[in-house]
Structure formats: structure tokens, C-alpha cells
Design an enzyme around this catalytic site. Sequence first.
Site, PDB file in Angstrom:
ATOM      1  N   ASP A  22     -11.759   3.944   5.599  1.00  0.00           N
ATOM      2  CA  ASP A  22     -10.993   3.661   6.820  1.00  0.00           C
ATOM      3  C   ASP A  22     -11.644   4.839   7.840  1.00  0.00           C
ATOM      4  O   ASP A  22     -12.454   4.531   8.432  1.00  0.00           O
ATOM      5  CB  ASP A  22      -9.283   3.894   6.632  1.00  0.00           C
ATOM      6  CG  ASP A  22      -8.502   4.027   7.871  1.00  0.00           C
ATOM      7  OD1 ASP A  22      -9.278   3.614   8.888  1.00  0.00           O
ATOM      8  OD2 ASP A  22      -7.477   3.963   7.725  1.00  0.00           O
ATOM      9  N   LYS A  82       0.890   5.476   0.330  1.00  0.00           N
ATOM     10  CA  LYS A  82       0.303   6.655   0.763  1.00  0.00           C
ATOM     11  C   LYS A  82       0.399   7.722  -0.616  1.00  0.00           C
ATOM     12  O   LYS A  82       1.256   7.897  -1.038  1.00  0.00           O
ATOM     13  CB  LYS A  82       1.001   7.347   2.043  1.00  0.00           C
ATOM     14  CG  LYS A  82       0.766   6.462   3.302  1.00  0.00           C
ATOM     15  CD  LYS A  82      -0.452   6.464   3.763  1.00  0.00           C
ATOM     16  CE  LYS A  82      -0.732   5.507   4.977  1.00  0.00           C
ATOM     17  NZ  LYS A  82      -1.874   5.544   5.324  1.00  0.00           N
ATOM     18  N   LYS A  95     -10.380  -1.299  11.675  1.00  0.00           N
ATOM     19  CA  LYS A  95      -9.404  -1.207  12.874  1.00  0.00           C
ATOM     20  C   LYS A  95     -10.051  -1.181  14.073  1.00  0.00           C
ATOM     21  O   LYS A  95     -10.908  -0.206  14.160  1.00  0.00           O
ATOM     22  CB  LYS A  95      -8.612   0.107  12.627  1.00  0.00           C
ATOM     23  CG  LYS A  95      -7.681   0.312  11.453  1.00  0.00           C
ATOM     24  CD  LYS A  95      -7.108   1.681  11.299  1.00  0.00           C
ATOM     25  CE  LYS A  95      -6.444   1.706  10.068  1.00  0.00           C
ATOM     26  NZ  LYS A  95      -5.958   3.166   9.774  1.00  0.00           N
ATOM     27  N   ASP A 124      -3.748   4.965  -0.290  1.00  0.00           N
ATOM     28  CA  ASP A 124      -4.477   5.591   0.922  1.00  0.00           C
ATOM     29  C   ASP A 124      -4.178   6.893   0.891  1.00  0.00           C
ATOM     30  O   ASP A 124      -3.111   7.317   0.842  1.00  0.00           O
ATOM     31  CB  ASP A 124      -3.905   4.695   1.923  1.00  0.00           C
ATOM     32  CG  ASP A 124      -4.954   5.047   3.454  1.00  0.00           C
ATOM     33  OD1 ASP A 124      -5.622   5.940   3.254  1.00  0.00           O
ATOM     34  OD2 ASP A 124      -4.336   4.883   4.448  1.00  0.00           O
ATOM     35  N   LYS A 159       0.905  -1.161   0.028  1.00  0.00           N
ATOM     36  CA  LYS A 159      -0.053  -0.095   0.122  1.00  0.00           C
ATOM     37  C   LYS A 159       0.902   1.147   0.019  1.00  0.00           C
ATOM     38  O   LYS A 159       1.810   1.204   0.778  1.00  0.00           O
ATOM     39  CB  LYS A 159      -0.865  -0.038   1.311  1.00  0.00           C
ATOM     40  CG  LYS A 159      -1.710   1.183   1.756  1.00  0.00           C
ATOM     41  CD  LYS A 159      -2.729   1.070   2.664  1.00  0.00           C
ATOM     42  CE  LYS A 159      -2.560   2.264   3.816  1.00  0.00           C
ATOM     43  NZ  LYS A 159      -3.407   1.657   4.818  1.00  0.00           N
ATOM     44  N   GLY A 215      -3.898  -1.019  10.212  1.00  0.00           N
ATOM     45  CA  GLY A 215      -3.267  -0.946  11.301  1.00  0.00           C
ATOM     46  C   GLY A 215      -2.912   0.580  11.666  1.00  0.00           C
ATOM     47  O   GLY A 215      -3.324   1.680  10.987  1.00  0.00           O
TER      48      GLY A 215
END
Length: 369
Positions: free
Chosen positions: A238, A163, A262, A188, A161, A290
Site C-alpha cells: 500500500d 489491522k 489508492k 494490514d 481486513k 480506501g
Amino acid sequence: MRIERLDLHHLRMPLKSAFETSFGRIETRDCILVAAYADGLVGYGESAADRDPGYSYETSGTAWHILQDYLAPAVLGEKIPNAEDYQARVSGVRGHLMAKAGLEMALWDLWGKQANKSLCELFGGESQRVDVGVSIGLQASPEALVETASDYLKKGYRRIKIKIKPGRDVGDVEAMRRTFPDLKMQVDANSAYTLDTADVLLPLDEFELLLIEQPLAEDDLWDHSQLAPRFKTPLCLDESITSLKHARQALEMKACGIVNIKAGRVGGLSQGVAIHNLCLDQDVPVWCGGLLETGVGRSSNLALASLPGFTLPGDISATERYYDEDIIEEEFVLNEDSTIDVPGKPGLGITIDQKAVKKYSLQNMTLSA
Ligand code: OSB
Ligand code: MG
């Protein structure tokens, strides 16, 4: 089991390397370690609120305050048989989900130790090892990103992943895709775009990403539902999913096709399990996110991710990816197939390294019934 005592430890741990996102750069990671004592047993939990309110409005400071002044009094001297009972006792405290989750995790560790069952068994987890990937922060340049990614691929991670933020989105993905044509990859944005600016991301559809995570703000559930149909790639939420109710609403309005779960963000492992159950019921894939947790939180993430609906690799990396020295004795290592073993011992299945806790503590407090 009657909760006799709670210890709070405010920890600040140096990350091996700085982690940069659209909301800021994290060099040291705060958390509140909670120890709950009952019947000669002690359970541990981690509240993942960080020093700064970048990812969430909560901070290690607010979590400490809420734990000390509201959550501890709600459980001390009380018999707490299960998570439902705990959630009912703390329901008068609005929000502060990470504070609530830290104490709930300590209670789960206690319930597991008392029942001689791992969290995985208590949740009804089905996997002994879970698929994992690595989340790479913003790097100095697309070239540096490709290099960092190669290092993780050499270590055996098979899903990456990255950012993104405005100005560092399509170009970074393009550079990655050129170098790694078949890599399982996702991005993300941590809320860095608005409904008006997010169209710059439309070219991402060419790159066969697994998902695009949280392009818009936490409270933009509706705007995500407007944005989602513009993409072939599924949107994943998220920050926006803070409860079972929001998960249901997001699915009803098709604001996302995938959910990042999460436990810290949703108020506890029980709520994470509930969101998993809802999504499984509706055939919506989920994966375990996470928050750069210590081994305490990581252990609970592995237990959660062992549930059958977690069909995408989690942001649960090996211990060595995060800290030089963790606060648990066990080390989580990456298996050759890009999985990590789910802890099997009672409760979280971990042993706290008290010396490390002492070393990284900024503040400690004992609260008694
Ligand atoms: O948005 O998923 C996120 C870390 C801190 C805050 C938010 C996020 C993250 C990560 C890292 O992406 C995941 C991890 O490896 O723990
Ligand atoms: Mg995220």
C-alpha cells in the site's frame, strides 16, 4: 474547458467510531474538498490527506498549502483537456500526491460532466457493481475484534481486513480464524515491522489469509523483496507504491504479489488507472484501498474498482460504515452479494450537500483566474 475558479474547503468530519491502526487512532477525518468551475459546470474532488502525518507525510495543512500556492496557479485560467496535461502542469511540484489527486479528481468530475459520461465509462470500467469488504481497526481485545467482525458479517460483508501491530498480530488472526473458519480475511500492518522483527508474522501462513498488507516501511521496497519469499501468503503493498514507477520496480524485484491501489496515494486517478494497467498486463491482482473518504472519494474509488484488473474485494464500504452524515446526497449501500453499485451518472455522479459542507468546514477559500 478553461478553469475559471477553484473553491477549497478544509473539512473535519466525525467518524461513527474511532479507527485505530498501528500509526494511531483516528476519531475525526480531515480532507480538502476541491470545487473546480468551468463552462458553467462544477466538478468536485477530495484530497484525502488527514490532519496528522501518520499514514503519509502529507496532512490537510500541507495539502491546503500546496493546492492554494502551487496547484491552483498551475490550472487557473488554463484549458486542461485531460489528465496527462494536468500531470505535466503539476510535475514541477515534488511529491504531495494527495494534494495533486484531489484537484485531478475535480477535473475528472468536470470532464465527465462535459462529455456526459461517468468516470467508470471514461476509465473503461467493466463492472456495474464491485466486490467490497470492510477494514476493521484495532479493537480493545481479540474478543472485541471477533464481535465487531460478526456485526459486519451480519450486515453482509464477505471479506474482512483487520489491522495488526506488534503484540496484536498472530493472536488476533487466530481468534478470528477460530470463529470464522471460511471467511475471506487479510491483515494490514501499516508499516509497523522491520525486516528484523517481521518474522513474528511467519505463523500467519497457517491461516489462509488473502494477503499481508504493508508489513514494512514505505521506503522499504527492497526489504519487502527480501521478506516476501519467507511467506507462502502473498505480500501486498500500500504505502510503498506511490507511483507507476514504484509499482514497476516493486513487481520487478518481487517485493509484493498483489497491489493495493489508492488514487490519493499515487497522485490521482490517472495514475491509479496506469498502475492497474501495468498490473493487469503482468497478471498481478489489484484491489482498491480506501482512506476513509467521504462520498466524493468513495464514488471515485468505485469507478476505479470497476476496471477489470480489480479482482480482489476493495476497502470500499457502505456510507453508513463511516459517517452519520456524509457530504453527498447519495448513499452507497451494500448489496446482498457484498458489492456496491458503481455510480452511473456523469462525472462522479454525485450531488454535494452544501449544508453539510458548511457544517464541517474549518476553512474555505475561493481562488479565481
Ligand atoms: O492502510 O488501508 C489503509 C484508512 C486510513 C488510512 C490507511 C488505511 C485505511 C484503511 C481503511 O484501512 C479503508 C477504508 O475503509 O476506507
Ligand atoms: Mg493499508
